[in-house]
Scaffold this active site. Sequence first.
Site, PDB file in Angstrom:
ATOM      1  N   ARG A 160       1.790   4.214  -2.912  1.00 37.47           N
ATOM      2  CA  ARG A 160       1.386   5.614  -2.844  1.00 37.47           C
ATOM      3  C   ARG A 160       2.832   6.528  -2.823  1.00 37.47           C
ATOM      4  NH1 ARG A 160      -2.166   2.632  -0.636  1.00 37.47           N
ATOM      5  NH2 ARG A 160      -4.335   3.616  -0.014  1.00 37.47           N
TER       6      ARG A 160
ATOM      7  N   SER B 167       0.903  -1.352  -0.083  1.00 39.71           N
ATOM      8  CA  SER B 167      -0.045   0.002  -0.016  1.00 39.71           C
ATOM      9  C   SER B 167       0.840   1.394  -0.263  1.00 39.71           C
ATOM     10  CB  SER B 167      -0.882   0.004   1.201  1.00 39.71           C
ATOM     11  OG  SER B 167      -1.739  -1.032   1.062  1.00 39.71           O
TER      12      SER B 167
ATOM     13  N   ARG C 197      -3.833 -13.996  -1.803  1.00 36.25           N
ATOM     14  CA  ARG C 197      -4.134 -14.124  -0.484  1.00 36.25           C
ATOM     15  C   ARG C 197      -4.876 -15.455  -0.321  1.00 36.25           C
ATOM     16  NH1 ARG C 197      -1.996  -9.718   1.344  1.00 36.25           N
ATOM     17  NH2 ARG C 197      -2.606  -7.669   0.219  1.00 36.25           N
TER      18      ARG C 197
ATOM     19  N   ARG D 100     -14.149  -6.005 -11.594  1.00 36.04           N
ATOM     20  CA  ARG D 100     -14.519  -5.383 -10.167  1.00 36.04           C
ATOM     21  C   ARG D 100     -15.026  -3.976 -10.214  1.00 36.04           C
ATOM     22  NH1 ARG D 100      -8.607  -6.192  -7.090  1.00 36.04           N
ATOM     23  NH2 ARG D 100      -9.854  -4.925  -5.245  1.00 36.04           N
TER      24      ARG D 100
ATOM     25  N   ASP E 275      -7.908  -7.734   3.904  1.00 30.70           N
ATOM     26  CA  ASP E 275      -6.787  -8.808   3.436  1.00 30.70           C
ATOM     27  C   ASP E 275      -6.421  -9.828   4.236  1.00 30.70           C
ATOM     28  OD1 ASP E 275      -6.830  -7.024   0.905  1.00 30.70           O
ATOM     29  OD2 ASP E 275      -5.456  -5.632   1.836  1.00 30.70           O
TER      30      ASP E 275
END
Length: 437
Positions: free
Chosen positions: A27, A23, A393, A126, A317
């Site tokens: 960024r 994440s 995951r 999505r 997650d």
Amino acid sequence: MDICIYGSKKNWDISLTIPGDKSIGHRSLIIGCIPKGKYKIENFSFSKDCLTTLEIIKKLGVIVIEKIVDNNRVLYVDSPGYTNFNKDIGTVNCNNSGTTIRLISGLLCGANIKAILVGDDSLQNRPMKRIIEPLTLMNGHIESKNGKLPLLINKNDGLKGIEYNMTVPSAQVKSSILIAGFLASEKTIVTEFHKTRNHTEKLFKYLNANININNNKISIENSNIESKDIFVPGDPSSAAFLIGATILSEKSKMKLNNVLLNDGRLKYVDILKRMGANISINKTGFLNEELIGDIYVESSNLNGVTVKSDEIPNIIDEIPILSVLAAFAKGNTLFENVEELKYKECDRVEAIIENLQNMGIESTIDGKYNLKIKPIDNLIEKNIEIDSYNDHRIALAFLVAAIKNHGKTIIKNYECTDISFPKSLNYFKDVLKIEKM
């Protein structure tokens, strides 16, 4: 690539440093390149998702060079600043990365750039209305295929700030609005009904942006920000799988070094502690506004718990690995309202239930999307095939589940884990007996 696991190695005590947080990696490029200037990114996540963001940033005209410094890969970034980005970058492939497409959409609309955003089969399914609607309210011009990919982003007359109440608890959506809001005229205010991870807010603050957080309200407006070096702490979402492996193993210990300790990312640790896990944390300091430290974990006997719906956004997650751990706890575990899991790389609710059932573990979902797991009382001794659904995951969670199987566990298409945890098998080599097929 399929893999076969033959159970766990016993009585290990190891210390590991894990890859940088995904994440913050996204960024560090998307927000970090907004001002004109040079900076470096250390411990960047070289996962497929973050590399996707890297390639798009280069199309904007940002120069990124990788160098080896003290045996570590470091990115050196030279940005022309958002006002000097290339104004038409054509068709760009966001591959499998929901974070990339949602955050980059905010940047492209705010910087007034024309682009066509596409992705793989999973990303095409999505939902994108959740960013299209607020960005359109800000005067962004986005066309889509019934709220799905491709997204056609056209030039606009300049974004305007808005006040927006979040309709879904999503850090990706919030970040898209905040990035666009920073580049808009007037102030943008976002109100969350459930708090989500706040890496975007922290990074803007680190770069000296005019951003204010007051409980569940975040306000941001255009201001002078500066390029600064960024260190990416270890990924707590990747750490969750190694923590899970330690908990399920016998008489074993693990230390994970320099892990991101952001409150919005460690809710799963709180839940594991409620379940009885032996976990402790040593805070060591702050880097680019983010708290980091070391996590210690030992083999543990767990108890089932109820995870409330307001906890779900901050463990979205980690639900796959928590579901696996719940399967070997004492007593049932209930996760309330996990509907958002349907909209990830696969329908994770379906994937969790099907693969647990393949292991002989009962799990069900009701009409309110409450996921219930009834644990198994003994070790599994049979050959099992796990369908990863090409979801990183799911593959990693059931890699951990294989610890409790004294037979063979085959995981299909394990290479999908490169999306978030490249070379993950290297981190499990002292824990599991693994063979590539």
